[in-house]
Scaffold this motif. Structure first.
Motif, PDB file in Angstrom:
ATOM      1  N   GLU A  33      -1.071   7.307   6.662  1.00  0.00           N
ATOM      2  CA  GLU A  33      -1.699   6.036   7.031  1.00  0.00           C
ATOM      3  C   GLU A  33      -0.804   4.849   6.722  1.00  0.00           C
ATOM      4  O   GLU A  33      -0.743   3.869   7.481  1.00  0.00           O
ATOM      5  CB  GLU A  33      -3.031   5.895   6.275  1.00  0.00           C
ATOM      6  CG  GLU A  33      -3.857   4.693   6.652  1.00  0.00           C
ATOM      7  CD  GLU A  33      -4.572   4.857   7.967  1.00  0.00           C
ATOM      8  OE1 GLU A  33      -5.041   3.841   8.509  1.00  0.00           O
ATOM      9  OE2 GLU A  33      -4.660   5.995   8.467  1.00  0.00           O
ATOM     10  N   THR A  34      -0.089   4.901   5.618  1.00  0.00           N
ATOM     11  CA  THR A  34       0.784   3.795   5.223  1.00  0.00           C
ATOM     12  C   THR A  34       2.166   3.890   5.866  1.00  0.00           C
ATOM     13  O   THR A  34       3.019   3.027   5.630  1.00  0.00           O
ATOM     14  CB  THR A  34       0.940   3.754   3.691  1.00  0.00           C
ATOM     15  OG1 THR A  34       1.396   5.030   3.218  1.00  0.00           O
ATOM     16  CG2 THR A  34      -0.388   3.413   3.024  1.00  0.00           C
ATOM     17  N   GLY A  42      -3.098   9.469   3.155  1.00  0.00           N
ATOM     18  CA  GLY A  42      -2.709   8.143   2.683  1.00  0.00           C
ATOM     19  C   GLY A  42      -1.239   7.871   2.939  1.00  0.00           C
ATOM     20  O   GLY A  42      -0.856   6.754   3.314  1.00  0.00           O
ATOM     21  N   SER A  57     -10.769   6.889   8.065  1.00  0.00           N
ATOM     22  CA  SER A  57      -9.486   7.583   8.228  1.00  0.00           C
ATOM     23  C   SER A  57      -9.424   8.845   7.378  1.00  0.00           C
ATOM     24  O   SER A  57      -8.769   9.818   7.741  1.00  0.00           O
ATOM     25  CB  SER A  57      -8.329   6.644   7.847  1.00  0.00           C
ATOM     26  OG  SER A  57      -8.388   6.313   6.466  1.00  0.00           O
ATOM     27  N   LEU A 111      -8.858   6.086  -1.937  1.00  0.00           N
ATOM     28  CA  LEU A 111      -9.991   5.363  -1.364  1.00  0.00           C
ATOM     29  C   LEU A 111     -10.316   4.109  -2.177  1.00  0.00           C
ATOM     30  O   LEU A 111     -10.633   3.056  -1.615  1.00  0.00           O
ATOM     31  CB  LEU A 111     -11.213   6.283  -1.303  1.00  0.00           C
ATOM     32  CG  LEU A 111     -11.085   7.499  -0.371  1.00  0.00           C
ATOM     33  CD1 LEU A 111     -12.234   8.466  -0.590  1.00  0.00           C
ATOM     34  CD2 LEU A 111     -11.054   7.047   1.084  1.00  0.00           C
ATOM     35  N   LEU A 112     -10.218   4.222  -3.497  1.00  0.00           N
ATOM     36  CA  LEU A 112     -10.541   3.087  -4.368  1.00  0.00           C
ATOM     37  C   LEU A 112      -9.602   1.913  -4.142  1.00  0.00           C
ATOM     38  O   LEU A 112     -10.022   0.747  -4.123  1.00  0.00           O
ATOM     39  CB  LEU A 112     -10.484   3.535  -5.836  1.00  0.00           C
ATOM     40  CG  LEU A 112     -10.811   2.464  -6.890  1.00  0.00           C
ATOM     41  CD1 LEU A 112     -12.274   2.035  -6.776  1.00  0.00           C
ATOM     42  CD2 LEU A 112     -10.517   3.000  -8.293  1.00  0.00           C
ATOM     43  N   LEU A 113      -8.319   2.216  -3.946  1.00  0.00           N
ATOM     44  CA  LEU A 113      -7.317   1.161  -3.757  1.00  0.00           C
ATOM     45  C   LEU A 113      -7.135   0.774  -2.287  1.00  0.00           C
ATOM     46  O   LEU A 113      -6.219   0.019  -1.952  1.00  0.00           O
ATOM     47  CB  LEU A 113      -5.971   1.634  -4.328  1.00  0.00           C
ATOM     48  CG  LEU A 113      -5.949   1.945  -5.830  1.00  0.00           C
ATOM     49  CD1 LEU A 113      -4.586   2.458  -6.257  1.00  0.00           C
ATOM     50  CD2 LEU A 113      -6.337   0.703  -6.646  1.00  0.00           C
ATOM     51  N   HIS A 114      -7.994   1.314  -1.415  1.00  0.00           N
ATOM     52  CA  HIS A 114      -7.964   0.999   0.023  1.00  0.00           C
ATOM     53  C   HIS A 114      -6.660   1.424   0.694  1.00  0.00           C
ATOM     54  O   HIS A 114      -6.269   0.854   1.714  1.00  0.00           O
ATOM     55  CB  HIS A 114      -8.210  -0.497   0.259  1.00  0.00           C
ATOM     56  CG  HIS A 114      -9.547  -0.961  -0.226  1.00  0.00           C
ATOM     57  ND1 HIS A 114     -10.724  -0.586   0.385  1.00  0.00           N
ATOM     58  CD2 HIS A 114      -9.891  -1.753  -1.279  1.00  0.00           C
ATOM     59  CE1 HIS A 114     -11.746  -1.145  -0.256  1.00  0.00           C
ATOM     60  NE2 HIS A 114     -11.270  -1.852  -1.275  1.00  0.00           N
ATOM     61  N   VAL A 115      -5.976   2.414   0.091  1.00  0.00           N
ATOM     62  CA  VAL A 115      -4.829   3.005   0.782  1.00  0.00           C
ATOM     63  C   VAL A 115      -5.334   3.708   2.042  1.00  0.00           C
ATOM     64  O   VAL A 115      -4.685   3.703   3.086  1.00  0.00           O
ATOM     65  CB  VAL A 115      -4.095   3.996  -0.135  1.00  0.00           C
ATOM     66  CG1 VAL A 115      -2.988   4.717   0.631  1.00  0.00           C
ATOM     67  CG2 VAL A 115      -3.510   3.260  -1.348  1.00  0.00           C
ATOM     68  N   ALA A 116      -6.497   4.315   1.911  1.00  0.00           N
ATOM     69  CA  ALA A 116      -7.193   4.918   3.045  1.00  0.00           C
ATOM     70  C   ALA A 116      -8.656   4.526   2.961  1.00  0.00           C
ATOM     71  O   ALA A 116      -9.168   4.247   1.869  1.00  0.00           O
ATOM     72  CB  ALA A 116      -7.051   6.439   3.012  1.00  0.00           C
ATOM     73  N   ASP A 117      -9.323   4.453   4.100  1.00  0.00           N
ATOM     74  CA  ASP A 117     -10.757   4.168   4.092  1.00  0.00           C
ATOM     75  C   ASP A 117     -11.526   5.428   4.474  1.00  0.00           C
ATOM     76  O   ASP A 117     -10.947   6.450   4.824  1.00  0.00           O
ATOM     77  CB  ASP A 117     -11.093   3.013   5.034  1.00  0.00           C
ATOM     78  CG  ASP A 117     -10.606   3.250   6.462  1.00  0.00           C
ATOM     79  OD1 ASP A 117     -10.554   4.423   6.881  1.00  0.00           O
ATOM     80  OD2 ASP A 117     -10.277   2.266   7.149  1.00  0.00           O
ATOM     81  N   MET A 121       0.819  -1.209   0.000  1.00  0.00           N
ATOM     82  CA  MET A 121       0.000   0.000   0.000  1.00  0.00           C
ATOM     83  C   MET A 121       0.861   1.270   0.000  1.00  0.00           C
ATOM     84  O   MET A 121       0.466   2.284  -0.547  1.00  0.00           O
ATOM     85  CB  MET A 121      -0.916  -0.001   1.229  1.00  0.00           C
ATOM     86  CG  MET A 121      -2.060  -1.005   1.132  1.00  0.00           C
ATOM     87  SD  MET A 121      -3.123  -0.644  -0.272  1.00  0.00           S
ATOM     88  CE  MET A 121      -4.264  -2.008  -0.161  1.00  0.00           C
TER      89      MET A 121
END
Length: 425
Positions: A295-296, A292, A44, A35-41, A1
């Motif tokens: 978050e990662t 993002g 968050s 958001l699409l790649l679920h790097v962040a929801d 991610m």
């Protein structure tokens, strides 16, 4: 991610810098991909204080834009424009110095975003009166706002974050940073003479016309003016008393905007017409993208790596923090950067006896605040001014801003280096 987050951010940054696609569309697209790649929801991105949209910044801007919109209808900006031009006797450089000093001083009492929201309309009017190019003046003002805002706790949003984490007071910032800021503002005024020399073209005929004007005649609605100024004064006092009242600036600005619209004859439609909606949306998208990276763990790992390499060497840690913060704040907005870096600095400070480690907080504040001048998206005030400029038919490109910003940032950080070293190390 982490790789996906870096790729999205880098591509978005390149597109923003190239200006081939509007920066608001790029920010929204980048946020959508995160958001699409679920790097962040969604949680968050929209509800986290550390990795989500900073609603305090967004709503602070919204509230102040509404207040400025109402004040604009009174003619007060025309009044100030004529007053400033007459005091400068129509001389372009003298006018720039005056506007820079006003902006820097106001940014120390307000936050820098509020200041540029108030001063930008004045700048357009006075430059139009004197036949001057407005872009150099806008760039000088936003840089002055970032420098002046460094002086106090309320002057720049990153300072509020640092104060909260470090337990620092309004007076702490005033004692430790204001002396340096006074020097930086003076040096910046001299730099303006060199950086913007091509813009200082004196037109004696226009200057003569301006000197003949009566600024009092510009006021079209005195009742609304006094109502607007009263609300603005209350909002400013509440900003300054933030350490005592504990009301977020965004709450104060929204309450002030609501009170002003409710208590005057201005309609909601008229009040909202001047709001820079693309700028607000850009901020939201930018916060999600930077979130993002947070978050990662990308920003955290970079910061922690630097911290590990300087452990136990206070002087080196302070210099790395100062210059590193300036570099990173030139790339990402300094608000989420400081929010991410503060816990790491807090850990580092604990490793030094007494108040010795406090210099790290001042290094972080100076690096983040002054580094925000380097690029068009380095600080919130920069983005706001670019939005206002584009809306009024005087667009400022990313690279046009940055070619001046890098010079100013290097000069101010270079002056901050011996200040920190000689005073604390």
């Amino acid at each position: 991610m982490a790789a996906a987050a870096i790729a999205i951010f880098v591509v978005a940054y390149v597109l923003i810098a190239s200006e081939k696609i509007h920066r608001t569309a790029v920010a929204l697209g980048g946020a959508g991909l995160m958001l699409l790649l679920h790097v962040a929801d969604a949680e968050s991105a929209f509800f986290s204080e550390e990795t989500g949209v900073d609603w305090n910044v967004v709503f602070l801007l919204l509230g102040m834009m509404v207040i400025v919109s109402v004040l604009r209808q009174t003619g007060v900006f025309e009044f100030v424009a004529i007053w400033a031009a007459k005091r400068a006797r129509g001389k372009p450089y003298r006018l720039m110095v005056m506007l820079v000093l006003i902006t820097a001083f106001a940014s120390a009492l307000l936050d820098n975003v509020t200041t540029v929201l108030l001063i930008a309309p004045v700048t357009f009017l006075v430059c139009e009166r004197l036949g001057l190019k407005v872009v150099p003046y806008l760039i000088a003002e936003v840089m002055a706002s970032n420098i002046g805002g460094t002086a106090t706790l309320v002057g720049d949003p990153p300072n509020i974050i640092i104060a909260s984490r470090a337990g620092l007071s309004f007076n702490d910032f005033l004692v430790h940073l204001a002396p340096l800021v006074i020097v930086l503002v003076a040096v910046f005024c001299l730099l303006c003479r060199v950086l913007f020399r091509s813009a200082f073209r004196y037109d004696p005929e226009r200057a003569k016309e301006v000197m003949a004007l009566n600024e009092r005649e510009a006021i079209t609605d005195r009742r609304l003016l006094w109502q607007g100024l009263a609300v603005l004064a209350v909002v400013i006092v509440a900003f300054v008393l933030h350490p005592v009242l504990h009301y977020e600036p965004s709450v104060v600005a929204l309450l002030g905007a609501g009170l002003l619209v409710a208590a005057t004859k201005v309609t909601t439609e008229d009040a909202l017409r001047e709001v820079e909606w693309p700028t607000l949306v850009f901020f939201a998208g930018l916060f999600v993208m930077v979130g993002g990276l947070v978050e990662t763990g990308v920003i955290g790992e970079v910061s922690a790596f630097a911290a590990e390499r300087t452990e136990g060497r206070l002087g080196l840690a302070a210099m790395v923090l100062l210059w590193g913060s300036a570099l990173i704040s030139a790339i990402v907005d300094n608000i989420p950067y400081v929010a991410t870096m503060s816990p790491i600095v807090a850990d580092l400070v604990q490793g030094y006896p007494g108040d010795d480690g406090q210099v790290l907080w001042w290094a972080l504040a100076l690096g983040a605040d002054l580094g925000g001048n380097a690029t068009a998206i380095g600080a919130s005030a920069n983005v706001v001014v670019l939005g206002i400029a584009a809306r009024n038919g005087a667009p400022i490109s990313f690279w046009h801003f940055t070619k001046y910003g890098i010079v100013v940032t290097v000069a101010t950080i270079a002056l901050a280096t011996p200040y920190l070293w000689l005073r604390y190390l």
